[in-house]
Design an enzyme around this catalytic site. Sequence first.
Site, PDB file in Angstrom:
ATOM      1  N   ASP A  68      51.734 -29.128 -11.461  1.00 22.53           N
ATOM      2  CA  ASP A  68      52.288 -29.974 -10.398  1.00 22.53           C
ATOM      3  C   ASP A  68      53.808 -29.966 -10.382  1.00 22.53           C
ATOM      4  O   ASP A  68      54.418 -30.418  -9.405  1.00 22.53           O
ATOM      5  CB  ASP A  68      51.767 -31.415 -10.527  1.00 22.53           C
ATOM      6  CG  ASP A  68      52.034 -32.049 -11.887  1.00 22.53           C
ATOM      7  OD1 ASP A  68      51.811 -31.364 -12.903  1.00 22.53           O
ATOM      8  OD2 ASP A  68      52.438 -33.224 -11.924  1.00 22.53           O
ATOM      9  N   HIS A  69      54.426 -29.401 -11.419  1.00 21.28           N
ATOM     10  CA  HIS A  69      55.883 -29.382 -11.478  1.00 21.28           C
ATOM     11  C   HIS A  69      56.484 -28.026 -11.101  1.00 21.28           C
ATOM     12  O   HIS A  69      57.709 -27.936 -10.994  1.00 21.28           O
ATOM     13  CB  HIS A  69      56.355 -29.776 -12.874  1.00 21.28           C
ATOM     14  CG  HIS A  69      56.109 -31.223 -13.179  1.00 21.28           C
ATOM     15  ND1 HIS A  69      57.091 -32.181 -13.135  1.00 21.28           N
ATOM     16  CD2 HIS A  69      54.957 -31.885 -13.485  1.00 21.28           C
ATOM     17  CE1 HIS A  69      56.575 -33.363 -13.418  1.00 21.28           C
ATOM     18  NE2 HIS A  69      55.275 -33.209 -13.638  1.00 21.28           N
ATOM     19  N   HIS A 141      55.994 -35.471 -24.178  1.00 21.13           N
ATOM     20  CA  HIS A 141      54.885 -35.281 -23.243  1.00 21.13           C
ATOM     21  C   HIS A 141      53.739 -34.471 -23.861  1.00 21.13           C
ATOM     22  O   HIS A 141      52.901 -33.928 -23.150  1.00 21.13           O
ATOM     23  CB  HIS A 141      55.390 -34.609 -21.968  1.00 21.13           C
ATOM     24  CG  HIS A 141      54.436 -34.655 -20.829  1.00 21.13           C
ATOM     25  ND1 HIS A 141      53.767 -35.810 -20.455  1.00 21.13           N
ATOM     26  CD2 HIS A 141      54.014 -33.688 -19.973  1.00 21.13           C
ATOM     27  CE1 HIS A 141      52.985 -35.546 -19.420  1.00 21.13           C
ATOM     28  NE2 HIS A 141      53.115 -34.266 -19.109  1.00 21.13           N
ATOM     29  N   ASP A 215      58.034 -35.821 -16.857  1.00 19.50           N
ATOM     30  CA  ASP A 215      56.920 -36.580 -17.424  1.00 19.50           C
ATOM     31  C   ASP A 215      57.203 -36.879 -18.893  1.00 19.50           C
ATOM     32  O   ASP A 215      57.486 -35.965 -19.677  1.00 19.50           O
ATOM     33  CB  ASP A 215      55.622 -35.778 -17.332  1.00 19.50           C
ATOM     34  CG  ASP A 215      55.184 -35.543 -15.903  1.00 19.50           C
ATOM     35  OD1 ASP A 215      55.908 -35.984 -14.983  1.00 19.50           O
ATOM     36  OD2 ASP A 215      54.132 -34.917 -15.700  1.00 19.50           O
ATOM     37  N   HIS A 274      56.661 -40.203 -10.078  1.00 14.73           N
ATOM     38  CA  HIS A 274      55.422 -39.683 -10.647  1.00 14.73           C
ATOM     39  C   HIS A 274      54.335 -40.756 -10.595  1.00 14.73           C
ATOM     40  O   HIS A 274      53.610 -41.008 -11.566  1.00 14.73           O
ATOM     41  CB  HIS A 274      55.640 -39.193 -12.080  1.00 14.73           C
ATOM     42  CG  HIS A 274      54.647 -38.147 -12.516  1.00 14.73           C
ATOM     43  ND1 HIS A 274      53.471 -38.459 -13.154  1.00 14.73           N
ATOM     44  CD2 HIS A 274      54.650 -36.810 -12.380  1.00 14.73           C
ATOM     45  CE1 HIS A 274      52.794 -37.363 -13.415  1.00 14.73           C
ATOM     46  NE2 HIS A 274      53.499 -36.330 -12.945  1.00 14.73           N
TER      47      HIS A 274
END
Length: 312
Positions: A68-69, A141, A215, A274
């Site tokens: 997603d990044h 993370h 994140d 996020h």
Amino acid sequence: MAGETLQVYFLGTAGALPTPNRNPPCIMVRRGSDTLLFDCGEGAQQQMMRARTGFLVDAVFITHWHADHFLGVLGLVQTMSFNGRTEPLIIYGPEGVYEFVEHMQQLGRTKLSFDLQPVRLGPGSTVRFDGYQVDAFATCHGMPSLGYVLREDGRPGRFNREKAIELGVPPGPLFGRLQRGEAVTVEHEGEKVTVTPEEILGRARSGRTIIYTGDTRPLHHGPRDGLEDADLLIHDATFDDTERQRASEVYHSTSGEAGEAAAALEAHALALVHISSRYTSTANHIQDARKRFEGEVIAPPDLTMVEIPFRE
């Protein structure tokens, strides 16, 4: 530097899953004529069209290799190529950035009109630009991951025009030399005298600072040297405070923990990003953060632009 704008475009503020109103992570920062992307989730180029920012990106900084990044990079570079870009595009990221660029070039099956240049960063890495730098720091993370600090160079103190004239410096080019830190020699009351910048300029002023965490667990639970006093802290707030246990298990933060981080780091404003797709409203997120942080708190909708002013 005094006239340089500093703008933050929140192009994507969702968590791992997009929603009808939020795209995957993508933060654009415009500093003067430079444009930087921090993460580039799926659909980033469409968000750039909606925000009318154009596609003139100078560099891309990826925080970590969850899809997603970074999925938006594939389409974005194709569009740049179709538009005739010739300048190289540097993609900065943690361990794995070389493999990412190699795989992306293989998947494209089309020769781009410009070179992609991967650069691996680690905690403590610095990338210099004209008048500012981007520093990488470690985040928590559960995998190699980085956060980024955009930090402007310091500004000289305010120029005291009246004092300069009083000491015999005529308005004109000599003013500029003093502002650049040079001493000047002038005729004053029949004598040659040297006037130094220290006599004319006030106390040096800091530049502006933006922190983007990507994140992570809350920043104040880990290394934080050099992260204090940011004008804007953009912090992971995947969950509200009812999900503290879940946030800990999956290496994310709650909005209250983001507020605690902002308070601990003495940030001046906090942006919550996020946001998990389970939430249709961010009212609880903002309320949780405000219980712990007295500065400005926002949970910006996609396409929000925030301009960072100079602090006097």
